[in-house]
Design a protein around this motif. Structure first.
Motif, PDB file in Angstrom:
ATOM      1  N   SER A  32       8.237   2.308 -10.495  1.00 41.36           N
ATOM      2  CA  SER A  32       7.144   2.558  -9.559  1.00 41.36           C
ATOM      3  C   SER A  32       7.616   2.306  -8.136  1.00 41.36           C
ATOM      4  O   SER A  32       8.263   1.298  -7.851  1.00 41.36           O
ATOM      5  CB  SER A  32       5.968   1.626  -9.874  1.00 41.36           C
ATOM      6  OG  SER A  32       4.966   1.761  -8.906  1.00 41.36           O
ATOM      7  N   LEU A  33       7.272   3.216  -7.233  1.00 42.65           N
ATOM      8  CA  LEU A  33       7.602   3.061  -5.817  1.00 42.65           C
ATOM      9  C   LEU A  33       6.388   2.639  -5.000  1.00 42.65           C
ATOM     10  O   LEU A  33       6.462   2.578  -3.774  1.00 42.65           O
ATOM     11  CB  LEU A  33       8.172   4.380  -5.262  1.00 42.65           C
ATOM     12  CG  LEU A  33       9.429   4.897  -5.970  1.00 42.65           C
ATOM     13  CD1 LEU A  33       9.830   6.259  -5.405  1.00 42.65           C
ATOM     14  CD2 LEU A  33      10.566   3.905  -5.850  1.00 42.65           C
ATOM     15  N   THR A  34       5.281   2.343  -5.672  1.00 43.96           N
ATOM     16  CA  THR A  34       4.090   1.908  -4.953  1.00 43.96           C
ATOM     17  C   THR A  34       4.235   0.432  -4.582  1.00 43.96           C
ATOM     18  O   THR A  34       4.973  -0.311  -5.231  1.00 43.96           O
ATOM     19  CB  THR A  34       2.827   2.118  -5.814  1.00 43.96           C
ATOM     20  OG1 THR A  34       2.959   1.394  -7.038  1.00 43.96           O
ATOM     21  CG2 THR A  34       2.605   3.593  -6.112  1.00 43.96           C
ATOM     22  N   GLU A  35       3.544   0.021  -3.530  1.00 45.12           N
ATOM     23  CA  GLU A  35       3.662  -1.362  -3.057  1.00 45.12           C
ATOM     24  C   GLU A  35       3.288  -2.350  -4.162  1.00 45.12           C
ATOM     25  O   GLU A  35       4.018  -3.271  -4.462  1.00 45.12           O
ATOM     26  CB  GLU A  35       2.789  -1.573  -1.820  1.00 45.12           C
ATOM     27  CG  GLU A  35       2.961  -2.932  -1.202  1.00 45.12           C
ATOM     28  CD  GLU A  35       2.189  -3.103   0.085  1.00 45.12           C
ATOM     29  OE1 GLU A  35       2.343  -4.155   0.715  1.00 45.12           O
ATOM     30  OE2 GLU A  35       1.434  -2.196   0.474  1.00 45.12           O
ATOM     31  N   ASN A  36       2.122  -2.163  -4.749  1.00 46.64           N
ATOM     32  CA  ASN A  36       1.732  -2.916  -5.937  1.00 46.64           C
ATOM     33  C   ASN A  36       2.177  -2.052  -7.110  1.00 46.64           C
ATOM     34  O   ASN A  36       1.597  -1.011  -7.374  1.00 46.64           O
ATOM     35  CB  ASN A  36       0.222  -3.137  -5.943  1.00 46.64           C
ATOM     36  CG  ASN A  36      -0.284  -3.757  -7.223  1.00 46.64           C
ATOM     37  OD1 ASN A  36       0.411  -3.806  -8.233  1.00 46.64           O
ATOM     38  ND2 ASN A  36      -1.523  -4.215  -7.193  1.00 46.64           N
ATOM     39  N   LYS A  37       3.221  -2.467  -7.804  1.00 50.15           N
ATOM     40  CA  LYS A  37       3.891  -1.629  -8.806  1.00 50.15           C
ATOM     41  C   LYS A  37       2.947  -1.073  -9.867  1.00 50.15           C
ATOM     42  O   LYS A  37       3.079   0.063 -10.284  1.00 50.15           O
ATOM     43  CB  LYS A  37       5.042  -2.396  -9.478  1.00 50.15           C
ATOM     44  CG  LYS A  37       6.111  -2.863  -8.512  1.00 50.15           C
ATOM     45  CD  LYS A  37       6.737  -1.720  -7.759  1.00 50.15           C
ATOM     46  CE  LYS A  37       7.809  -2.199  -6.813  1.00 50.15           C
ATOM     47  NZ  LYS A  37       8.152  -1.230  -5.798  1.00 50.15           N
ATOM     48  N   GLU A  38       1.975  -1.855 -10.305  1.00 50.11           N
ATOM     49  CA  GLU A  38       1.063  -1.402 -11.351  1.00 50.11           C
ATOM     50  C   GLU A  38       0.060  -0.367 -10.842  1.00 50.11           C
ATOM     51  O   GLU A  38      -0.551   0.371 -11.610  1.00 50.11           O
ATOM     52  CB  GLU A  38       0.339  -2.605 -11.955  1.00 50.11           C
ATOM     53  CG  GLU A  38      -0.328  -2.311 -13.272  1.00 50.11           C
ATOM     54  CD  GLU A  38      -0.763  -3.561 -14.006  1.00 50.11           C
ATOM     55  OE1 GLU A  38      -1.883  -3.547 -14.540  1.00 50.11           O
ATOM     56  OE2 GLU A  38       0.012  -4.535 -14.047  1.00 50.11           O
ATOM     57  N   LYS A  39      -0.090  -0.276  -9.534  1.00 51.79           N
ATOM     58  CA  LYS A  39      -1.040   0.654  -8.918  1.00 51.79           C
ATOM     59  C   LYS A  39      -0.716   2.114  -9.253  1.00 51.79           C
ATOM     60  O   LYS A  39      -1.589   2.977  -9.219  1.00 51.79           O
ATOM     61  CB  LYS A  39      -1.030   0.435  -7.401  1.00 51.79           C
ATOM     62  CG  LYS A  39      -2.160   1.061  -6.682  1.00 51.79           C
ATOM     63  CD  LYS A  39      -3.401   0.234  -6.805  1.00 51.79           C
ATOM     64  CE  LYS A  39      -4.446   0.771  -5.847  1.00 51.79           C
ATOM     65  NZ  LYS A  39      -5.740   0.217  -6.111  1.00 51.79           N
ATOM     66  N   ILE A  40       0.530   2.400  -9.597  1.00 51.12           N
ATOM     67  CA  ILE A  40       0.925   3.774  -9.935  1.00 51.12           C
ATOM     68  C   ILE A  40       0.043   4.356 -11.045  1.00 51.12           C
ATOM     69  O   ILE A  40      -0.224   5.544 -11.071  1.00 51.12           O
ATOM     70  CB  ILE A  40       2.430   3.849 -10.318  1.00 51.12           C
ATOM     71  CG1 ILE A  40       2.902   5.305 -10.378  1.00 51.12           C
ATOM     72  CG2 ILE A  40       2.706   3.100 -11.605  1.00 51.12           C
ATOM     73  CD1 ILE A  40       4.404   5.461 -10.536  1.00 51.12           C
ATOM     74  N   PHE A  41      -0.468   3.504 -11.932  1.00 47.06           N
ATOM     75  CA  PHE A  41      -1.277   3.976 -13.050  1.00 47.06           C
ATOM     76  C   PHE A  41      -2.701   4.340 -12.635  1.00 47.06           C
ATOM     77  O   PHE A  41      -3.434   4.931 -13.417  1.00 47.06           O
ATOM     78  CB  PHE A  41      -1.277   2.945 -14.181  1.00 47.06           C
ATOM     79  CG  PHE A  41       0.101   2.726 -14.743  1.00 47.06           C
ATOM     80  CD1 PHE A  41       0.702   3.671 -15.558  1.00 47.06           C
ATOM     81  CD2 PHE A  41       0.822   1.593 -14.410  1.00 47.06           C
ATOM     82  CE1 PHE A  41       1.977   3.484 -16.049  1.00 47.06           C
ATOM     83  CE2 PHE A  41       2.103   1.388 -14.896  1.00 47.06           C
ATOM     84  CZ  PHE A  41       2.689   2.348 -15.721  1.00 47.06           C
ATOM     85  N   SER A  42      -3.081   4.014 -11.416  1.00 52.47           N
ATOM     86  CA  SER A  42      -4.407   4.411 -10.930  1.00 52.47           C
ATOM     87  C   SER A  42      -4.357   5.738 -10.172  1.00 52.47           C
ATOM     88  O   SER A  42      -5.385   6.218  -9.716  1.00 52.47           O
ATOM     89  CB  SER A  42      -4.997   3.309 -10.044  1.00 52.47           C
ATOM     90  OG  SER A  42      -4.253   3.166  -8.869  1.00 52.47           O
ATOM     91  N   TYR A  43      -3.181   6.329 -10.060  1.00 52.95           N
ATOM     92  CA  TYR A  43      -3.017   7.582  -9.324  1.00 52.95           C
ATOM     93  C   TYR A  43      -2.798   8.781 -10.244  1.00 52.95           C
ATOM     94  O   TYR A  43      -2.152   9.743  -9.865  1.00 52.95           O
ATOM     95  CB  TYR A  43      -1.846   7.485  -8.349  1.00 52.95           C
ATOM     96  CG  TYR A  43      -2.029   6.454  -7.268  1.00 52.95           C
ATOM     97  CD1 TYR A  43      -3.215   6.359  -6.557  1.00 52.95           C
ATOM     98  CD2 TYR A  43      -1.007   5.582  -6.950  1.00 52.95           C
ATOM     99  CE1 TYR A  43      -3.378   5.410  -5.561  1.00 52.95           C
ATOM    100  CE2 TYR A  43      -1.157   4.632  -5.952  1.00 52.95           C
ATOM    101  CZ  TYR A  43      -2.347   4.556  -5.267  1.00 52.95           C
ATOM    102  OH  TYR A  43      -2.496   3.615  -4.287  1.00 52.95           O
ATOM    103  N   LEU A  44      -3.316   8.731 -11.443  1.00 55.38           N
ATOM    104  CA  LEU A  44      -3.172   9.865 -12.353  1.00 55.38           C
ATOM    105  C   LEU A  44      -4.031  11.024 -11.886  1.00 55.38           C
ATOM    106  O   LEU A  44      -5.088  10.787 -11.321  1.00 55.38           O
ATOM    107  CB  LEU A  44      -3.552   9.442 -13.765  1.00 55.38           C
ATOM    108  CG  LEU A  44      -2.645   8.378 -14.375  1.00 55.38           C
ATOM    109  CD1 LEU A  44      -3.231   7.863 -15.673  1.00 55.38           C
ATOM    110  CD2 LEU A  44      -1.249   8.900 -14.589  1.00 55.38           C
TER     111      LEU A  44
END
Length: 175
Positions: A32-44
């Protein structure tokens, strides 16, 4: 399984990368390249570019594993199929990002901004931002000075004096 509706990508933003295969059941490492790594899963939904066409990645499952993530993609049931996804970049459309408050911006908004110092001298164009344990840094390419890359700490008020996303300009306290 996560359901995905039909979606068109207009302004792609890179948010992650698929790594090597994990195990024999089709799981794949995800970076994940998002600041909060787990946040990538909210961008589906996620997208990838294959054969010059955007393809939707339909995620079946994901989990955290040893300080990183592993994912399962729909219809990827074994190691050989999963290996075809290795090194694929993951994109979202900019419209999927949450709306920001006034004077807030995404790093992506800063890319291609023209940078000037407080004496109105042109320093270059922002080509990237990086983060380390001390502070964020903007990387600026100056074509006038033989493509010299300048690294400036991204410290608001102390070094970065003004960011104007609308006009794509940044003013910095820098020589």
């Amino acid at each position: 399984m996560i359901n995905i509706k039909s979606y068109t990508i207009i302004n792609p933003i890179l948010v992650g990368k698929i790594g090597r295969v994990y195990g024999i059941l089709g799981w794949i490492n995800l970076f994940s390249l998002t600041e909060n790594k787990e946040k990538i899963f909210s961008y589906l939904p996620w997208f990838t570019l294959k054969n010059k066409k955007w393809k939707t990645i339909q995620l079946k499952n994901w989990k955290k594993h040893n300080n990183r993530f592993i994912i399962q993609i729909n219809n990827v049931i074994d190691r050989s199929i999963a290996s075809t996804w290795t090194n694929a970049d993951i994109f979202i459309d900019q419209s999927q990002l949450p709306k920001l408050k006034k004077n807030e911006y995404y790093w992506n908004d800063i890319i291609k901004c023209e940078v000037f110092n407080v004496k109105h001298q042109y320093l270059g164009t922002v080509i990237n931002l990086t983060s380390n344990k001390y502070n964020d840094t903007i990387l600026i390419k100056n074509k006038i000075k033989k493509n010299k890359t300048i690294m400036i700490p991204f410290i608001i008020e102390k070094i970065v004096k003004n960011i104007d996303i609308k006009n794509k300009t940044i003013i910095v306290q820098w020589n």
